[in-house]
Design a protein around this motif. Structure first.
Motif, PDB file in Angstrom:
ATOM      1  N   LEU B 140       0.828  -1.211   0.000  1.00  0.00           N
ATOM      2  CA  LEU B 140       0.000   0.000   0.000  1.00  0.00           C
ATOM      3  C   LEU B 140       0.866   1.265   0.000  1.00  0.00           C
ATOM      4  O   LEU B 140       0.528   2.250  -0.656  1.00  0.00           O
ATOM      5  CB  LEU B 140      -0.953  -0.014   1.201  1.00  0.00           C
ATOM      6  N   ASP B 141       1.995   1.193   0.711  1.00  0.00           N
ATOM      7  CA  ASP B 141       2.955   2.301   0.650  1.00  0.00           C
ATOM      8  C   ASP B 141       3.449   2.505  -0.777  1.00  0.00           C
ATOM      9  O   ASP B 141       3.536   3.630  -1.267  1.00  0.00           O
ATOM     10  CB  ASP B 141       4.178   1.978   1.523  1.00  0.00           C
ATOM     11  N   ALA B 142       3.790   1.389  -1.411  1.00  0.00           N
ATOM     12  CA  ALA B 142       4.270   1.444  -2.794  1.00  0.00           C
ATOM     13  C   ALA B 142       3.194   2.069  -3.679  1.00  0.00           C
ATOM     14  O   ALA B 142       3.490   2.826  -4.601  1.00  0.00           O
ATOM     15  CB  ALA B 142       4.622   0.044  -3.289  1.00  0.00           C
ATOM     16  N   TYR B 143       1.943   1.770  -3.375  1.00  0.00           N
ATOM     17  CA  TYR B 143       0.851   2.336  -4.165  1.00  0.00           C
ATOM     18  C   TYR B 143       0.815   3.855  -4.019  1.00  0.00           C
ATOM     19  O   TYR B 143       0.796   4.575  -5.022  1.00  0.00           O
ATOM     20  CB  TYR B 143      -0.486   1.730  -3.723  1.00  0.00           C
ATOM     21  N   ILE B 144       0.811   4.312  -2.808  1.00  0.00           N
ATOM     22  CA  ILE B 144       0.723   5.744  -2.580  1.00  0.00           C
ATOM     23  C   ILE B 144       1.936   6.479  -3.142  1.00  0.00           C
ATOM     24  O   ILE B 144       1.826   7.554  -3.706  1.00  0.00           O
ATOM     25  CB  ILE B 144       0.535   6.037  -1.070  1.00  0.00           C
ATOM     26  N   ARG B 145       3.115   5.852  -3.031  1.00  0.00           N
ATOM     27  CA  ARG B 145       4.327   6.509  -3.527  1.00  0.00           C
ATOM     28  C   ARG B 145       4.618   6.182  -4.986  1.00  0.00           C
ATOM     29  O   ARG B 145       5.611   6.651  -5.539  1.00  0.00           O
ATOM     30  CB  ARG B 145       5.524   6.105  -2.659  1.00  0.00           C
ATOM     31  N   ARG B 146       3.767   5.344  -5.610  1.00  0.00           N
ATOM     32  CA  ARG B 146       4.009   4.910  -6.994  1.00  0.00           C
ATOM     33  C   ARG B 146       5.424   4.338  -7.119  1.00  0.00           C
ATOM     34  O   ARG B 146       6.168   4.648  -8.043  1.00  0.00           O
ATOM     35  CB  ARG B 146       3.835   6.068  -8.003  1.00  0.00           C
ATOM     36  N   VAL B 206      -1.820  -6.645  -4.942  1.00  0.00           N
ATOM     37  CA  VAL B 206      -1.780  -5.181  -4.760  1.00  0.00           C
ATOM     38  C   VAL B 206      -0.483  -4.633  -5.361  1.00  0.00           C
ATOM     39  O   VAL B 206      -0.485  -3.655  -6.115  1.00  0.00           O
ATOM     40  CB  VAL B 206      -1.890  -4.788  -3.266  1.00  0.00           C
ATOM     41  N   ALA B 207       0.634  -5.323  -5.064  1.00  0.00           N
ATOM     42  CA  ALA B 207       1.930  -4.877  -5.592  1.00  0.00           C
ATOM     43  C   ALA B 207       1.931  -4.903  -7.119  1.00  0.00           C
ATOM     44  O   ALA B 207       2.470  -4.010  -7.775  1.00  0.00           O
ATOM     45  CB  ALA B 207       3.043  -5.754  -5.036  1.00  0.00           C
ATOM     46  N   GLU B 208       1.298  -5.920  -7.682  1.00  0.00           N
ATOM     47  CA  GLU B 208       1.246  -6.009  -9.144  1.00  0.00           C
ATOM     48  C   GLU B 208       0.422  -4.867  -9.736  1.00  0.00           C
ATOM     49  O   GLU B 208       0.731  -4.347 -10.805  1.00  0.00           O
ATOM     50  CB  GLU B 208       0.689  -7.371  -9.573  1.00  0.00           C
ATOM     51  N   GLN B 209      -0.627  -4.464  -9.025  1.00  0.00           N
ATOM     52  CA  GLN B 209      -1.423  -3.320  -9.479  1.00  0.00           C
ATOM     53  C   GLN B 209      -0.584  -2.050  -9.480  1.00  0.00           C
ATOM     54  O   GLN B 209      -0.754  -1.189 -10.347  1.00  0.00           O
ATOM     55  CB  GLN B 209      -2.660  -3.143  -8.602  1.00  0.00           C
ATOM     56  N   VAL B 210       0.315  -1.928  -8.509  1.00  0.00           N
ATOM     57  CA  VAL B 210       1.196  -0.754  -8.482  1.00  0.00           C
ATOM     58  C   VAL B 210       2.046  -0.721  -9.749  1.00  0.00           C
ATOM     59  O   VAL B 210       2.199   0.320 -10.395  1.00  0.00           O
ATOM     60  CB  VAL B 210       2.114  -0.779  -7.237  1.00  0.00           C
ATOM     61  N   ILE B 211       2.553  -1.906 -10.111  1.00  0.00           N
ATOM     62  CA  ILE B 211       3.405  -1.983 -11.301  1.00  0.00           C
ATOM     63  C   ILE B 211       2.593  -1.643 -12.554  1.00  0.00           C
ATOM     64  O   ILE B 211       3.037  -0.897 -13.427  1.00  0.00           O
ATOM     65  CB  ILE B 211       4.060  -3.388 -11.397  1.00  0.00           C
ATOM     66  N   TYR B 212       1.358  -2.138 -12.607  1.00  0.00           N
ATOM     67  CA  TYR B 212       0.494  -1.799 -13.741  1.00  0.00           C
ATOM     68  C   TYR B 212       0.195  -0.297 -13.774  1.00  0.00           C
ATOM     69  O   TYR B 212       0.264   0.353 -14.821  1.00  0.00           O
ATOM     70  CB  TYR B 212      -0.822  -2.591 -13.666  1.00  0.00           C
ATOM     71  N   LEU B 213      -0.116   0.252 -12.612  1.00  0.00           N
ATOM     72  CA  LEU B 213      -0.451   1.668 -12.534  1.00  0.00           C
ATOM     73  C   LEU B 213       0.685   2.527 -13.073  1.00  0.00           C
ATOM     74  O   LEU B 213       0.475   3.452 -13.863  1.00  0.00           O
ATOM     75  CB  LEU B 213      -0.752   2.042 -11.080  1.00  0.00           C
ATOM     76  N   VAL B 214       1.898   2.197 -12.690  1.00  0.00           N
ATOM     77  CA  VAL B 214       3.036   3.044 -13.064  1.00  0.00           C
ATOM     78  C   VAL B 214       3.513   2.759 -14.483  1.00  0.00           C
ATOM     79  O   VAL B 214       3.766   3.680 -15.252  1.00  0.00           O
ATOM     80  CB  VAL B 214       4.203   2.874 -12.057  1.00  0.00           C
ATOM     81  N   THR B 215       3.626   1.468 -14.831  1.00  0.00           N
ATOM     82  CA  THR B 215       4.252   1.146 -16.118  1.00  0.00           C
ATOM     83  C   THR B 215       3.253   0.911 -17.244  1.00  0.00           C
ATOM     84  O   THR B 215       3.627   0.913 -18.410  1.00  0.00           O
ATOM     85  CB  THR B 215       5.101  -0.139 -16.006  1.00  0.00           C
ATOM     86  N   GLY B 216       1.988   0.675 -16.899  1.00  0.00           N
ATOM     87  CA  GLY B 216       0.998   0.416 -17.943  1.00  0.00           C
ATOM     88  C   GLY B 216       0.886  -1.052 -18.308  1.00  0.00           C
ATOM     89  O   GLY B 216       0.034  -1.418 -19.106  1.00  0.00           O
ATOM     90  N   SER B 217       1.761  -1.895 -17.761  1.00  0.00           N
ATOM     91  CA  SER B 217       1.560  -3.327 -18.012  1.00  0.00           C
ATOM     92  C   SER B 217       1.857  -4.130 -16.755  1.00  0.00           C
ATOM     93  O   SER B 217       2.670  -3.732 -15.921  1.00  0.00           O
ATOM     94  CB  SER B 217       2.418  -3.802 -19.185  1.00  0.00           C
ATOM     95  N   LEU B 218       1.176  -5.253 -16.654  1.00  0.00           N
ATOM     96  CA  LEU B 218       1.375  -6.123 -15.497  1.00  0.00           C
ATOM     97  C   LEU B 218       2.724  -6.819 -15.625  1.00  0.00           C
ATOM     98  O   LEU B 218       3.183  -7.074 -16.733  1.00  0.00           O
ATOM     99  CB  LEU B 218       0.254  -7.165 -15.426  1.00  0.00           C
ATOM    100  N   PRO B 219       3.366  -7.131 -14.488  1.00  0.00           N
ATOM    101  CA  PRO B 219       4.649  -7.831 -14.586  1.00  0.00           C
ATOM    102  C   PRO B 219       4.458  -9.142 -15.323  1.00  0.00           C
ATOM    103  O   PRO B 219       3.533  -9.902 -15.042  1.00  0.00           O
ATOM    104  CB  PRO B 219       5.040  -8.051 -13.121  1.00  0.00           C
ATOM    105  N   GLY B 220       5.311  -9.406 -16.284  1.00  0.00           N
ATOM    106  CA  GLY B 220       5.141 -10.577 -17.143  1.00  0.00           C
ATOM    107  C   GLY B 220       5.683 -11.848 -16.522  1.00  0.00           C
ATOM    108  O   GLY B 220       4.993 -12.853 -16.435  1.00  0.00           O
ATOM    109  N   GLU B 221       6.892 -11.760 -16.016  1.00  0.00           N
ATOM    110  CA  GLU B 221       7.599 -12.943 -15.515  1.00  0.00           C
ATOM    111  C   GLU B 221       6.809 -13.594 -14.379  1.00  0.00           C
ATOM    112  O   GLU B 221       6.369 -12.935 -13.451  1.00  0.00           O
ATOM    113  CB  GLU B 221       8.981 -12.486 -15.047  1.00  0.00           C
ATOM    114  N   GLU B 222       6.655 -14.915 -14.470  1.00  0.00           N
ATOM    115  CA  GLU B 222       5.910 -15.649 -13.454  1.00  0.00           C
ATOM    116  C   GLU B 222       6.659 -15.625 -12.130  1.00  0.00           C
ATOM    117  O   GLU B 222       7.885 -15.720 -12.091  1.00  0.00           O
ATOM    118  CB  GLU B 222       5.730 -17.103 -13.913  1.00  0.00           C
ATOM    119  N   ARG B 223       5.880 -15.451 -11.055  1.00  0.00           N
ATOM    120  CA  ARG B 223       6.506 -15.530  -9.746  1.00  0.00           C
ATOM    121  C   ARG B 223       6.837 -16.975  -9.439  1.00  0.00           C
ATOM    122  O   ARG B 223       6.007 -17.857  -9.620  1.00  0.00           O
ATOM    123  CB  ARG B 223       5.523 -15.026  -8.686  1.00  0.00           C
ATOM    124  N   PRO B 224       8.040 -17.262  -8.943  1.00  0.00           N
ATOM    125  CA  PRO B 224       8.354 -18.648  -8.583  1.00  0.00           C
ATOM    126  C   PRO B 224       7.493 -19.081  -7.404  1.00  0.00           C
ATOM    127  O   PRO B 224       7.286 -18.319  -6.469  1.00  0.00           O
ATOM    128  CB  PRO B 224       9.834 -18.586  -8.201  1.00  0.00           C
TER     129      PRO B 224
END
Ligand SMILES: Nc1ncnc2c1ncn2[C@@H]1O[C@H](COP(=O)(O)OP(=O)(O)OP(=O)(O)O)[C@@H](O)[C@H]1O
Ligand SMILES: [Mg+2]
Lengths: 265, 233
Positions: B140-146, B206-224
């Motif tokens: 959530l911090d990452a979200y607020i701080r982008r 939530v963290a993935e949404q932050v990445i989408y919000l900032v970069t415009g795409s969801l992280p591609g690489e699968e999480r192990p």
């Protein structure tokens, strides 16, 4: 083109209709367009967006040599229509403008009857052999421009007697009556109510099956609704040109983002 | 996007809806921590407070959805603004699920307090809960701080949660094999651990949404994935 829309008309092309390369426009000392490259695709609606004075109308006028009529205007670079240089001295601008029709920002009907406004182009280009054929072109053009119901009982009265929004639809009917290959529209809906706007947008989408349409609009929503490609101009530069869905969700340039989200002061 | 809108009411709307998400996040974090504490201390009163608190979390999600629908209808957000609205809705949904898990944890506390205690179990669960709440907090911090870097870090930490869960699973298995009277409480404790591990998945989204919000795409690489408890073919 890679249209991200879920429901799509069966039109999909990558073929270029108009190709502009290194286009520069000067009005006297004013450098209005700086090195613009664009491919206008066949069967595609392309929206030009950008703040007032950024050169949208100027570029639109380059595409059918309307700038020829402005003495101070100088156009450099190359623009081809189906591979043919439109600035070649052998090209007749009048014939070019029948192929690349235009609807202007302000409605400008001829001081003639509603019927004659629409019939004029098809008549001089010999598109109708009989009066019945001409009548039919006039009716379908007026219907497509969503003006038929209001105009059918007063076809003989002057076009200038219509309301502003009706005059604009008359100009659209006039522009499509000659079946141009490319239709340039400079803010065609700025004087229209929401219903007429929706009808014109539907028309634009229909026209795409047979023509290319280039529309200048100040409504981001209109650009998003009707176009498959969007070009963003800023201070005479083409900043970004891409698939409309992409431009409105993830624009690549911060100036585009600022503009479409309402952040340029 | 840091600059402000020409129409300042638009900024106020976007800020208001994000503030609601942060409030929701705060409630969920507290609910999780208190549920874990109630379990540890066998505090039924605290557990029932957590259960009752879930209504407020659900109500916030409803309010966020209504506000987002209004924003879309009235302001036609585009680009970064559109992604803000979309991510607000997804994050609210993730938080709502996380809140449900806290409530479920609190419910099991009441059942568990009627059963014999299992040595060391509630301590490891509390550690797991703490780590997950920290993940959620950082997301959530990452979200607020982008902050994409922090979001990426949260995403990577999910594997630690998976590993903690796996070792708790083995711990319970040992207890159950040692003494069949542990089976009842250990089953409940296992569900609790599993639910907390799932909250970790929601923090990750939530963290993935932050990445989408900032970069415009969801992280591609699968999480192990490090869940060694499920059978592999
Ligand atoms: N006929 C003209 N003579 C001199 N300068 C002109 C002429 N037409 C346009 N310009 C200048 O060229 C620049 C681009 O104008 P243009 O009309 O292409 O802008 P636009 O993007 O269409 O703006 P708007 O959205 O207000 O219609 C402006 O700086 C304008 O002042
Ligand atoms: Mg203009």
């Amino acid at each position: 083109m890679d249209d991200m829309r879920i429901v799509e008309r069966t039109v999909n092309t990558k073929a270029s209709k108009i190709s502009a390369k290194g286009v520069q426009v000067h009005y006297g000392a004013t450098h209005a367009l700086k090195d613009v490259d664009v491919e206008i695709l066949e069967n595609t609606v392309t929206a030009f967006i950008g703040p007032s004075g950024c050169g949208k109308s100027t570029f639109l006028r380059c595409l059918n040599r309307m700038n020829d009529t402005i003495p101070s205007c100088r156009v450099d670079g190359s623009i081809t229509l189906d591979g043919e240089n439109i600035y070649d001295p052998r090209v007749d601008p009048v014939r070019l403008r029948a192929r690349v029709g235009m609807v202007f920002q302000k409605p400008n009907p001829f001081p003639k009857s509603i019927y004659d406004n629409v019939a004029y182009g098809p008549k001089i280009h010999g598109l109708a052999r009989t009066k019945a054929e001409l009548d039919e072109i006039v009716e379908t053009s007026l219907r497509k421009a969503a003006l038929w119901n209001e105009a059918k009982d007063r076809l003989a009265s002057p076009g200038t007697g219509l309301s502003g929004g009706q005059q604009q639809r008359l100009c659209i009917a006039r522009a499509i009556a000659t079946s141009p290959e490319v239709l340039l529209m400079d803010e065609p809906c700025s004087a229209l109510d929401p219903i007429a706007t929706a009808q014109v947008e539907e028309l634009i989408d229909e026209l795409r099956a047979s023509f290319s349409v280039v529309i200048v609009t100040h409504s981001m929503q209109q650009a998003a609704r009707v176009s498959q490609k969007t070009a963003f101009f800023h201070l005479g530069n083409l900043v970004e040109y891409g698939e409309t869905g992409q431009v409105f969700t993830t624009p690549q340039d911060p100036r585009t983002e600022a503009y479409i989200t309402g952040r340029i002061g | 996007m840091n600059s402000t809108h020409i129409l300042s009411a638009f900024d106020r709307d976007l800020e208001a809806v994000q503030a609601l998400v942060m409030r929701m996040g705060g409630l969920v974090e507290t609910a999780l921590l208190e549920a874990a504490e109630a379990l540890d201390a066998r505090d039924e009163e605290m557990a029932s407070r957590v259960r009752a608190g879930d209504k407020a979390i659900d109500a916030l999600e409803d309010q966020i959805n209504i506000e987002c629908a209004r924003l879309i209808a009235l302001r036609a957000p585009a680009a970064g603004d559109l992604r803000t609205v979309l991510t607000v809705m997804k994050i609210a949904a993730a938080l709502e699920r996380a809140g449900d898990y806290a409530k479920n944890l609190a419910k099991r506390t009441a059942v568990l307090s009627q059963m014999p205690q299992v040595m060391g179990a509630s301590g490891s669960i509390r550690r797991l809960a703490k780590a997950v709440v920290q993940m959620l907090n950082d997301a959530l911090d990452a979200y607020i701080r982008r902050d994409v870097k922090l979001a990426e870090d949260v995403r990577q930490r999910d594997r630690d949660i998976d590993q903690m869960y796996n070792s708790i699973f083995r711990e319970f298995l040992t207890h159950m094999m040692e003494d069949p009277r542990n089976i009842g409480p250990c089953m409940h404790l296992h569900f609790i651990a599993k639910n907390i591990e799932r909250v970790g998945d929601h923090a990750t989204s939530v963290a993935e949404q932050v990445i989408y919000l900032v970069t415009g795409s969801l992280p591609g690489e699968e999480r192990p994935k490090f869940d060694t408890t499920s059978a592999r073919g």
